[in-house]
Design a protein around this motif. Structure first.
Motif, PDB file in Angstrom:
ATOM      1  N   LEU A   1     -48.282   4.846  39.415  1.00  0.00           N
ATOM      2  CA  LEU A   1     -46.901   4.581  39.003  1.00  0.00           C
ATOM      3  C   LEU A   1     -46.765   4.554  37.476  1.00  0.00           C
ATOM      4  O   LEU A   1     -45.823   5.093  36.930  1.00  0.00           O
ATOM      5  N   GLN A   2     -47.660   3.892  36.805  1.00  0.00           N
ATOM      6  CA  GLN A   2     -47.712   3.699  35.337  1.00  0.00           C
ATOM      7  C   GLN A   2     -46.625   2.759  34.826  1.00  0.00           C
ATOM      8  O   GLN A   2     -46.904   1.831  34.090  1.00  0.00           O
ATOM      9  N   SER A   3     -45.373   2.984  35.213  1.00  0.00           N
ATOM     10  CA  SER A   3     -44.310   2.056  34.842  1.00  0.00           C
ATOM     11  C   SER A   3     -43.172   2.184  35.843  1.00  0.00           C
ATOM     12  O   SER A   3     -42.992   3.249  36.444  1.00  0.00           O
TER      13      SER A   3
ATOM     14  N   THR B   1     -52.356   2.164  43.341  1.00  0.00           N
ATOM     15  CA  THR B   1     -51.672   2.682  42.147  1.00  0.00           C
ATOM     16  C   THR B   1     -52.392   2.301  40.854  1.00  0.00           C
ATOM     17  O   THR B   1     -53.325   1.486  40.873  1.00  0.00           O
ATOM     18  N   ASP B   2     -51.953   2.918  39.755  1.00  0.00           N
ATOM     19  CA  ASP B   2     -52.361   2.525  38.398  1.00  0.00           C
ATOM     20  C   ASP B   2     -51.097   2.122  37.642  1.00  0.00           C
ATOM     21  O   ASP B   2     -50.071   2.817  37.756  1.00  0.00           O
ATOM     22  N   VAL B   3     -51.187   1.050  36.865  1.00  0.00           N
ATOM     23  CA  VAL B   3     -50.034   0.622  36.069  1.00  0.00           C
ATOM     24  C   VAL B   3     -50.495   0.290  34.652  1.00  0.00           C
ATOM     25  O   VAL B   3     -51.549  -0.323  34.461  1.00  0.00           O
TER      26      VAL B   3
ATOM     27  N   TYR C   1     -51.827  -1.226  27.606  1.00  0.00           N
ATOM     28  CA  TYR C   1     -51.771   0.025  26.851  1.00  0.00           C
ATOM     29  C   TYR C   1     -52.717  -0.039  25.656  1.00  0.00           C
ATOM     30  O   TYR C   1     -52.764  -1.017  24.924  1.00  0.00           O
ATOM     31  N   SER C   2     -53.469   1.042  25.506  1.00  0.00           N
ATOM     32  CA  SER C   2     -54.434   1.134  24.419  1.00  0.00           C
ATOM     33  C   SER C   2     -54.190   2.462  23.700  1.00  0.00           C
ATOM     34  O   SER C   2     -54.341   3.530  24.304  1.00  0.00           O
ATOM     35  N   GLN C   3     -53.761   2.391  22.468  1.00  0.00           N
ATOM     36  CA  GLN C   3     -53.395   3.618  21.746  1.00  0.00           C
ATOM     37  C   GLN C   3     -54.621   4.506  21.512  1.00  0.00           C
ATOM     38  O   GLN C   3     -55.644   4.028  21.022  1.00  0.00           O
TER      39      GLN C   3
END
Ligand code: 5AD
Ligand code: SF4
Length: 455
Positions: free
Chosen positions: A274-276, A312-314, A346-348
């Motif tokens: 999904l991610q977001s 999922t991954d978020v 989140y990791s840039q």
């Protein structure tokens, strides 16, 4: 020359390490199980998040310290050669080659493993030749449009599940993700070639094959799509189960869902990253779907594949994510009710679109707060999902045996990928057992063999 290989990151890296072992063994290098015995240490690395980088940097320093103490790899007079493979090699090439404090010896990207014997040879020559001058370290991080290693048969340890990469690379360029830069463009192996490898695996006693790709369901080769590939692989008799990872929601056509539904060997488990759950963030991530479309897809998957398990991954704390955006993610998580979820802050990453276009402006403390809340919610959902299996009989493929506390305990997986533990001994790994579920926690189910009375 003795080589010790250590693997970080995803299943694709595990598979790549098996390719590397095969390539090195063919070139007459000996692979050793302990780093102290090695002359060359290879680290197959991951670049997906900062934490993965940091682990490898620390490890490089640790190897050097151990060598200085006389306890690590290398000999008293000869320090070990250290080679960096995998995604960090492509992503951090300059830093790795020029950072004097790291002082590694050579690097090879994911498409350059056939050149490894030559690179190791070259690194040895440079070591012996001269250390006084600035030397150019051997490296190859060229990304190929064609390399699929379809002519290399990986050297695997015997087991129940085998990884099998059917495609490599990614063309999606989700703005947060470094993979398209570290692993290059999508390319697929032919159906015949994948089936051939699966046949050999069956001959070696593997019961399950997990088809891998950065974007596995966009597999396409000579007119065959991923649904065709699944059907073809399922024709290999001794293979009982087929799994696949990691797919993208955009590539779940009805044809694929129908094959999963009707092919008894294809596990009824779909990973839907999904991610977001916020449309604004999904757009910034360039995920190509809206929350409404995602919810529609999840409902369709459930309709077409009754009893399917979803995971999922978020990512939390993507650039500019507000409380309202995050609430939208929680809302989708609640609406879908995934059986399990992998959650990330989140990791840039260097070189990604997000690094170039947006600001990594969500404070670390907020990212932590959000991931904690998300994990709490998911824990509740997973527990509810798992509890619903109590009293059911599930077919379990035994994959592992023994734990720190109890050598007899057995671990298997249900068709939906749920981890199941059993106390009875006397079974062989690879057995398919009918198991009655008697207890559940958020991460594991407990079962007894069907027919055994519960005391
Ligand atoms: N930061 C955090 N998580 C990331 N992922 C990919 N890139 C990043 C990043 N820069 C996560 C995504 C992906 C999973 C494999 O890793 O959720 O699906
Ligand atoms: Fe990264 Fe997106 Fe490709 Fe997955 S689909 S590897 S998240 S760019």
């Amino acid at each position: 020359m003795k080589i010790f290989l250590e693997t970080y990151g995803c299943q694709m890296n595990s598979y790549d390490s098996e390719l590397v072992c095969s390539i090195l063994a063919k070139a007459n290098y000996a692979l050793v199980p302990k780093e102290e015995e090695a002359d060359v240490v290879l680290l197959n690395t991951c670049a997906i998040r900062e934490h993965a980088h940091q682990k490898v940097y620390n490890r490089i320093h640790e190897i050097k310290r151990a060598h200085k103490r006389g306890q690590g790899p290398g000999t008293r007079d000869q320090k070990p050669l250290i080679g960096i493979l995998g995604c960090m090699a492509t992503n951090l090439r300059t830093d790795l080659l020029e950072n004097r404090r790291l002082d590694i010896d050579f690097i090879a990207g994911p498409d350059s493993y056939k050149r490894l014997p030559a690179l190791i040879e070259q690194a040895m020559q440079t070591e012996i030749r001269d250390t006084r001058y600035e030397i150019r370290k051997p490296f190859d991080v060229t990304l190929s449009e064609f390399e699929t290693y379809s002519d290399v048969y990986p050297r695997r340890e015997r087991g129940v599940n085998a990884w099998l990469a059917v495609m490599r690379g990614c063309n999606n360029f989700c703005t947060f993700c470094v993979v398209p830069y570290t692993r290059g463009r999508e390319r697929s192996r032919s159906v015949e070639n994948v089936v051939e490898e699966t046949r050999r695996l069956a001959g070696e006693g593997f019961k399950q094959v997990t088809l891998l790709g950065q974007n596995v369901n966009s597999y396409f080769c000579e007119g065959a799509d991923f649904a065709d590939l699944l059907d073809a692989v399922s024709g290999v008799e001794a293979i009982e189960r087929i799994r696949f990872t990691s797919p993208h929601p955009k590539d779940f056509q009805d044809k694929l869902l129908t094959v999963v539904a009707r092919n008894p060997k294809v596990c009824k488990h779909i990973h839907l990253p999904l991610q977001s759950g916020s449309n604004r963030i999904l757009e910034l991530m360039d995920r190509t779907y809206t929350r409404e479309e995602f919810l529609g897809l999840a409902a369709k998957v459930r309709r077409l594949i009754p009893g399917v398990a979803l995971s999922t991954d978020v990512i939390v704390g993507f650039c500019s994510e507000t409380d309202a955006d995050f609430e939208a993610t929680l809302d989708v998580m609640e609406q879908v009710g995934f059986d399990s979820a992998f959650t990330f802050k989140y990791s840039q990453r260097k070189g990604t679109i997000a690094e170039r276009k947006y600001k990594d402006d969500v404070p670390e403390a907020i990212k932590t707060e959000r991931i904690v809340r998300l994990n709490e919610l998911q824990k509740e959902i997973s527990l509810k999902k798992n509890r619903a299996h109590i009293g059911q009989t599930l077919e379990i493929l035994l994959e592992n045996k023994g734990s720190k506390h109890s050598p007899d305990v057995l671990y298997g997986r249900a068709d939906g990928n749920q981890l199941v533990t059993l106390d009875e001994g006397g079974h062989t790994l690879g057995d398919l057992l009918q198991v009655r579920i008697i207890d559940a926690s958020p991460n594991i189910l407990k079962g007894v063999l069907k027919g055994v009375a519960i005391s």
